[in-house]
Design a protein around this motif. Sequence first.
Motif, PDB file in Angstrom:
ATOM      1  N   LYS A  97     -15.224  -2.450  -3.403  1.00 59.34           N
ATOM      2  CA  LYS A  97     -15.450  -2.842  -2.009  1.00 59.34           C
ATOM      3  C   LYS A  97     -16.072  -1.698  -1.205  1.00 59.34           C
ATOM      4  CE  LYS A  97     -11.508  -6.065  -1.873  1.00 59.34           C
ATOM      5  NZ  LYS A  97     -10.131  -6.272  -1.317  1.00 59.34           N
ATOM      6  N   ALA A  98     -15.616  -0.481  -1.463  1.00 60.70           N
ATOM      7  CA  ALA A  98     -16.152   0.673  -0.743  1.00 60.70           C
ATOM      8  C   ALA A  98     -17.631   0.861  -1.038  1.00 60.70           C
ATOM      9  CB  ALA A  98     -15.370   1.932  -1.121  1.00 60.70           C
ATOM     10  N   ALA A  99     -18.009   0.689  -2.305  1.00 56.72           N
ATOM     11  CA  ALA A  99     -19.416   0.821  -2.678  1.00 56.72           C
ATOM     12  C   ALA A  99     -20.263  -0.231  -1.970  1.00 56.72           C
ATOM     13  CB  ALA A  99     -19.564   0.694  -4.192  1.00 56.72           C
ATOM     14  N   LYS A 100     -19.764  -1.452  -1.925  1.00 57.39           N
ATOM     15  CA  LYS A 100     -20.494  -2.515  -1.232  1.00 57.39           C
ATOM     16  C   LYS A 100     -20.631  -2.206   0.257  1.00 57.39           C
ATOM     17  CE  LYS A 100     -19.176  -6.286  -4.371  1.00 57.39           C
ATOM     18  NZ  LYS A 100     -18.439  -7.569  -4.485  1.00 57.39           N
ATOM     19  N   TYR A 101     -19.589  -1.638   0.825  1.00 55.87           N
ATOM     20  CA  TYR A 101     -19.615  -1.300   2.252  1.00 55.87           C
ATOM     21  C   TYR A 101     -20.669  -0.222   2.528  1.00 55.87           C
ATOM     22  CZ  TYR A 101     -17.922   0.222   6.839  1.00 55.87           C
ATOM     23  OH  TYR A 101     -17.826   0.559   8.177  1.00 55.87           O
ATOM     24  N   VAL A 102     -20.706   0.802   1.695  1.00 48.54           N
ATOM     25  CA  VAL A 102     -21.688   1.870   1.884  1.00 48.54           C
ATOM     26  C   VAL A 102     -23.109   1.342   1.726  1.00 48.54           C
ATOM     27  CG1 VAL A 102     -22.596   4.023   0.901  1.00 48.54           C
ATOM     28  CG2 VAL A 102     -20.128   3.729   1.211  1.00 48.54           C
ATOM     29  N   VAL A 103     -23.329   0.543   0.707  1.00 53.36           N
ATOM     30  CA  VAL A 103     -24.683   0.052   0.412  1.00 53.36           C
ATOM     31  C   VAL A 103     -25.121  -1.036   1.382  1.00 53.36           C
ATOM     32  CG1 VAL A 103     -26.087  -1.167  -1.299  1.00 53.36           C
ATOM     33  CG2 VAL A 103     -24.561   0.692  -2.015  1.00 53.36           C
ATOM     34  N   ASN A 104     -24.246  -1.998   1.630  1.00 49.69           N
ATOM     35  CA  ASN A 104     -24.649  -3.174   2.417  1.00 49.69           C
ATOM     36  C   ASN A 104     -24.465  -2.997   3.922  1.00 49.69           C
ATOM     37  OD1 ASN A 104     -25.200  -4.475  -0.043  1.00 49.69           O
ATOM     38  ND2 ASN A 104     -23.117  -5.237  -0.197  1.00 49.69           N
ATOM     39  N   GLN A 118     -12.471   7.186   6.337  1.00 44.06           N
ATOM     40  CA  GLN A 118     -11.283   6.355   6.187  1.00 44.06           C
ATOM     41  C   GLN A 118     -11.546   4.883   6.514  1.00 44.06           C
ATOM     42  OE1 GLN A 118      -7.421   8.043   7.526  1.00 44.06           O
ATOM     43  NE2 GLN A 118      -8.548   9.952   7.870  1.00 44.06           N
ATOM     44  N   ASN A 119     -12.741   4.584   6.973  1.00 42.31           N
ATOM     45  CA  ASN A 119     -13.111   3.180   7.169  1.00 42.31           C
ATOM     46  C   ASN A 119     -13.475   2.504   5.857  1.00 42.31           C
ATOM     47  OD1 ASN A 119     -12.819   3.203  10.005  1.00 42.31           O
ATOM     48  ND2 ASN A 119     -14.849   4.094  10.271  1.00 42.31           N
ATOM     49  N   LEU A 120     -13.677   3.291   4.809  1.00 45.58           N
ATOM     50  CA  LEU A 120     -13.995   2.713   3.506  1.00 45.58           C
ATOM     51  C   LEU A 120     -12.725   2.130   2.891  1.00 45.58           C
ATOM     52  CD1 LEU A 120     -16.277   5.487   1.922  1.00 45.58           C
ATOM     53  CD2 LEU A 120     -16.949   3.527   3.317  1.00 45.58           C
ATOM     54  N   PRO A 121     -12.808   0.949   2.269  1.00 44.18           N
ATOM     55  CA  PRO A 121     -11.633   0.345   1.637  1.00 44.18           C
ATOM     56  C   PRO A 121     -11.005   1.282   0.616  1.00 44.18           C
ATOM     57  CG  PRO A 121     -13.423  -1.243   1.764  1.00 44.18           C
ATOM     58  CD  PRO A 121     -13.998   0.074   2.182  1.00 44.18           C
ATOM     59  N   GLY A 122      -9.686   1.415   0.695  1.00 48.27           N
ATOM     60  CA  GLY A 122      -8.955   2.215  -0.276  1.00 48.27           C
ATOM     61  C   GLY A 122      -8.990   3.713  -0.043  1.00 48.27           C
ATOM     62  N   VAL A 123      -9.664   4.158   1.020  1.00 48.26           N
ATOM     63  CA  VAL A 123      -9.796   5.595   1.281  1.00 48.26           C
ATOM     64  C   VAL A 123      -8.817   6.000   2.382  1.00 48.26           C
ATOM     65  CG1 VAL A 123     -11.320   7.437   2.094  1.00 48.26           C
ATOM     66  CG2 VAL A 123     -12.183   5.677   0.529  1.00 48.26           C
TER      67      VAL A 123
END
Length: 349
Positions: A97-104, A118-123
């Motif tokens: 999910k974090a990767a998708k958030y950064v990319v998309n 810390q806005n990234l999922p799981g971080v």
Amino acid sequence: MENWNQTTINAFRKDLLAWYDQEGRAALPWRQNTDPYRILVSELMLQQTRVDTVITYFNRFMEALPTVADLAAADEDLVLKLWEGLGYYSRARNLHKAAKYVVNDLQGQWPESSDDLQNLPGVGPYTAAAIASIAFDQVVPAIDGNFFRVFSRLLKIDDDIAQPKTRKVFYQAIEPIVDPERPGDFNQAIMDLGTTYMKTDNPDTLHSPVKKYNAAFRDGVEDQYPVKTKKKKPLRQIYQAQVAYDAQGRLLYEHRPKTGLLANFWTLPLKQVESIEELAGKQLTLKPVVHVFSHRRWEIWLVDLPVKKQQNLPINMAFLSPVEQEALALPKVQYKLLDQLREIDDVSK
């Protein structure tokens, strides 16, 4: 609690980083560069997992998905398969999910501050601080178990590290000590120090590169730090795991719900029972499979419950061949169940 003056802080930084430059674990694969993606993958893998175990998984993961864009575009099944064996699969899903958030959502632009990361999922605060300091030179302490252990001894911090509010105490004490020129190396040096000379059991403080700064060691009370109240014992729960085969010898599986423990995984059909007495005459072995989560202890008994109407299976169940099972990412508890099932088959032959 000890309060260091600036002279002591400067000396500590110098001694710590001199040791790190000479003996730090620079060969770890995620330390080969400061790519935030590699740091994120490694930090999530390292949660609840030993470094020597993570190395193999990290290399395999990066070979298959070398960039954050590759991970964002990957199917979840592939991500879980690459993660298989590490456990705590919510980490893998959050990483995806974090990767998708950064990319998309962020068009591939990584947040650089600890707060924004810390806005990234799981971080959480620790992972965010690790990425911010190592990848972006942000002066922030990456407070994890190593930091609690190292600085509770160095500074004789008596606050209970099991209490969430204690993180703020440590943060305020450590932030002025972080080297502003090399914050990432400082954080990684503390991590290495906490797993070598200042480890939990049998620390070798006598040879530690920062021995002279260790107030707890100096006062002969190092074994009393860090201060931590004991966790409650995990809640015991009893389950039955249904063992059933179809005419082709395929084993019955269920696809678990999207939420809760073992979410979205395939396992033997599991049902919680109140007591072992409910399974009298049904269990296939004299011992259960035991699997401990962070807050629950499952005791799972294999039971022989043949399916009467195989053509009317619930939509979340299916008979799977060995080849089909091999293609799935299975949770660790399922492998435990399969191992015990093989033991039963070997005995019965």
